[in-house]
Design a protein around this motif. Structure first.
Motif, short mmCIF file in Angstrom:
data_model
loop_
_atom_site.label_atom_id
_atom_site.label_comp_id
_atom_site.label_asym_id
_atom_site.label_seq_id
_atom_site.Cartn_x
_atom_site.Cartn_y
_atom_site.Cartn_z
N THR A 1 0.86 -1.19 0.00
CA THR A 1 0.00 0.00 0.00
C THR A 1 0.90 1.23 0.00
O THR A 1 2.12 1.12 0.16
CB THR A 1 -0.88 0.04 1.27
N VAL A 2 0.30 2.39 -0.13
CA VAL A 2 1.08 3.64 -0.07
C VAL A 2 1.84 3.72 1.25
O VAL A 2 3.03 4.03 1.28
CB VAL A 2 0.16 4.88 -0.24
N GLY A 3 1.16 3.44 2.35
CA GLY A 3 1.79 3.51 3.66
C GLY A 3 2.93 2.52 3.81
O GLY A 3 3.99 2.86 4.35
N GLU A 4 2.73 1.29 3.33
CA GLU A 4 3.78 0.28 3.43
C GLU A 4 4.99 0.65 2.56
O GLU A 4 6.14 0.52 3.00
CB GLU A 4 3.23 -1.08 3.00
N ALA A 5 4.73 1.13 1.36
CA ALA A 5 5.83 1.54 0.47
C ALA A 5 6.58 2.72 1.08
O ALA A 5 7.81 2.77 1.05
CB ALA A 5 5.30 1.90 -0.91
N ALA A 6 5.83 3.64 1.66
CA ALA A 6 6.46 4.81 2.28
C ALA A 6 7.38 4.38 3.42
O ALA A 6 8.49 4.89 3.56
CB ALA A 6 5.38 5.78 2.79
N ARG B 1 2.17 10.20 -2.50
CA ARG B 1 0.98 10.72 -3.19
C ARG B 1 1.36 11.96 -4.01
O ARG B 1 0.90 12.14 -5.14
CB ARG B 1 -0.12 11.04 -2.18
N TYR B 2 2.20 12.80 -3.43
CA TYR B 2 2.66 14.00 -4.14
C TYR B 2 3.47 13.60 -5.38
O TYR B 2 3.26 14.17 -6.46
CB TYR B 2 3.51 14.86 -3.19
N TYR B 3 4.37 12.65 -5.23
CA TYR B 3 5.15 12.18 -6.39
C TYR B 3 4.22 11.70 -7.50
O TYR B 3 4.45 11.98 -8.67
CB TYR B 3 6.09 11.04 -5.99
N ASP B 4 3.19 10.96 -7.11
CA ASP B 4 2.24 10.46 -8.10
C ASP B 4 1.53 11.62 -8.79
O ASP B 4 1.42 11.65 -10.02
CB ASP B 4 1.24 9.52 -7.42
N LYS B 5 1.09 12.58 -8.01
CA LYS B 5 0.40 13.75 -8.56
C LYS B 5 1.30 14.53 -9.53
O LYS B 5 0.84 15.07 -10.54
CB LYS B 5 -0.05 14.67 -7.42
N GLU B 6 2.59 14.58 -9.24
CA GLU B 6 3.56 15.31 -10.07
C GLU B 6 4.03 14.51 -11.27
O GLU B 6 4.86 14.98 -12.04
CB GLU B 6 4.76 15.75 -9.22
N ARG C 1 -3.43 2.75 -5.35
CA ARG C 1 -2.05 2.57 -5.79
C ARG C 1 -1.52 1.23 -5.29
O ARG C 1 -1.66 0.92 -4.10
CB ARG C 1 -1.18 3.71 -5.26
N MET C 2 -0.85 0.51 -6.16
CA MET C 2 -0.27 -0.78 -5.81
C MET C 2 1.22 -0.73 -6.12
O MET C 2 1.62 -0.65 -7.28
CB MET C 2 -0.94 -1.91 -6.60
N PHE C 3 2.03 -0.75 -5.09
CA PHE C 3 3.48 -0.71 -5.25
C PHE C 3 4.03 -2.12 -5.21
O PHE C 3 3.69 -2.91 -4.34
CB PHE C 3 4.11 0.11 -4.12
N LYS C 4 4.92 -2.43 -6.16
CA LYS C 4 5.58 -3.72 -6.21
C LYS C 4 7.03 -3.54 -5.78
O LYS C 4 7.54 -2.42 -5.69
CB LYS C 4 5.51 -4.28 -7.64
N ASP C 5 7.71 -4.66 -5.57
CA ASP C 5 9.11 -4.59 -5.15
C ASP C 5 9.95 -3.76 -6.12
O ASP C 5 10.77 -2.95 -5.70
CB ASP C 5 9.70 -6.00 -5.02
#
Length: 146
Positions: free
Chosen positions: A4-9, A20-25, A39-43
Motif C-alpha cells: 500500500t502507499v503507507g507500506e511503500a512509504a 501521493r505528491y510524487y504520483d500527482k507530479e 495505488r499498488m506498489f511492487k518490489d
C-alpha cells in the motif's frame, strides 16, 4: 509482493503523503492501480522510489526528476540523456560535499578556538599565540575571530 502507499512509504522512509505528491507530479508513471484506483506498489517500484528519493535528497528539483523518469520510461533510446542527468547531479553532489567539508573544517577550527579559550579563561589567549602553537590544519584560519 504488493504494498500500500503507507507500506511503500515505510520501506523507503518517507511519508505516505510524499508518495501521493510524487504520483500527482507524474513521477510514478510505472505505478499500477487496482480496479478501485488504489495505488499498488511492487518490489520493483521501490527501486524507482529509492532513486527518486536519492535525486531529491541531492537537491534535484522535482521537474528535473520528472524529466529523468520520463527518459527512463522511454527506454534505451534515452540512455545518453539519462547518463548526462546523473553525471550532472553527481558533479553537483561533489561540489556540495566540498562546500560542506569546508564548513566542517571551519567549525572544527572554531571548536578548537573556543576549547583553548575556555581552558585559558579568555579568548585573548589567541592574540599572542604563535603559529606553531596552532594545529597545522587550522593555519588558514589564524586571522579569524569571534
Amino acid at each position: 509482493m504488493i504494498y500500500t502507499v503507507g507500506e511503500a512509504a515505510r520501506q523507503i522512509d518517507v511519508a505516505a503523503s510524499t508518495l501521493r505528491y510524487y504520483d500527482k507530479e507524474g513521477l510514478l508513471p510505472f505505478l499500477e492501480r487496482s480496479g478501485g484506483g488504489i495505488r499498488m506498489f511492487k518490489d520493483g517500484d521501490l527501486s524507482w522510489l529509492r532513486t527518486i528519493e536519492c535525486l531529491k535528497k541531492t537537491g534535484m528539483p522535482i521537474k528535473d526528476i520528472k524529466h529523468f523518469i520520463d527518459y527512463c520510461m522511454e527506454g534505451d533510446s534515452r540512455i545518453d540523456e539519462r547518463l548526462e542527468i546523473i553525471r550532472a547531479q553527481r558533479e553537483s553532489v561533489i561540489r556540495q560535499m566540498e562546500e560542506m567539508q569546508s564548513m566542517l573544517d571551519m567549525l572544527s577550527y572554531k571548536c578548537w578556538y573556543y576549547e583553548t579559550s575556555k581552558e585559558a579563561g579568555t579568548c585573548s589567549i589567541h592574540d599572542d599565540m604563535k603559529k606553531e602553537d596552532v594545529p597545522p590544519e587550522f593555519h588558514k584560519y589564524l586571522n579569524t575571530k569571534l
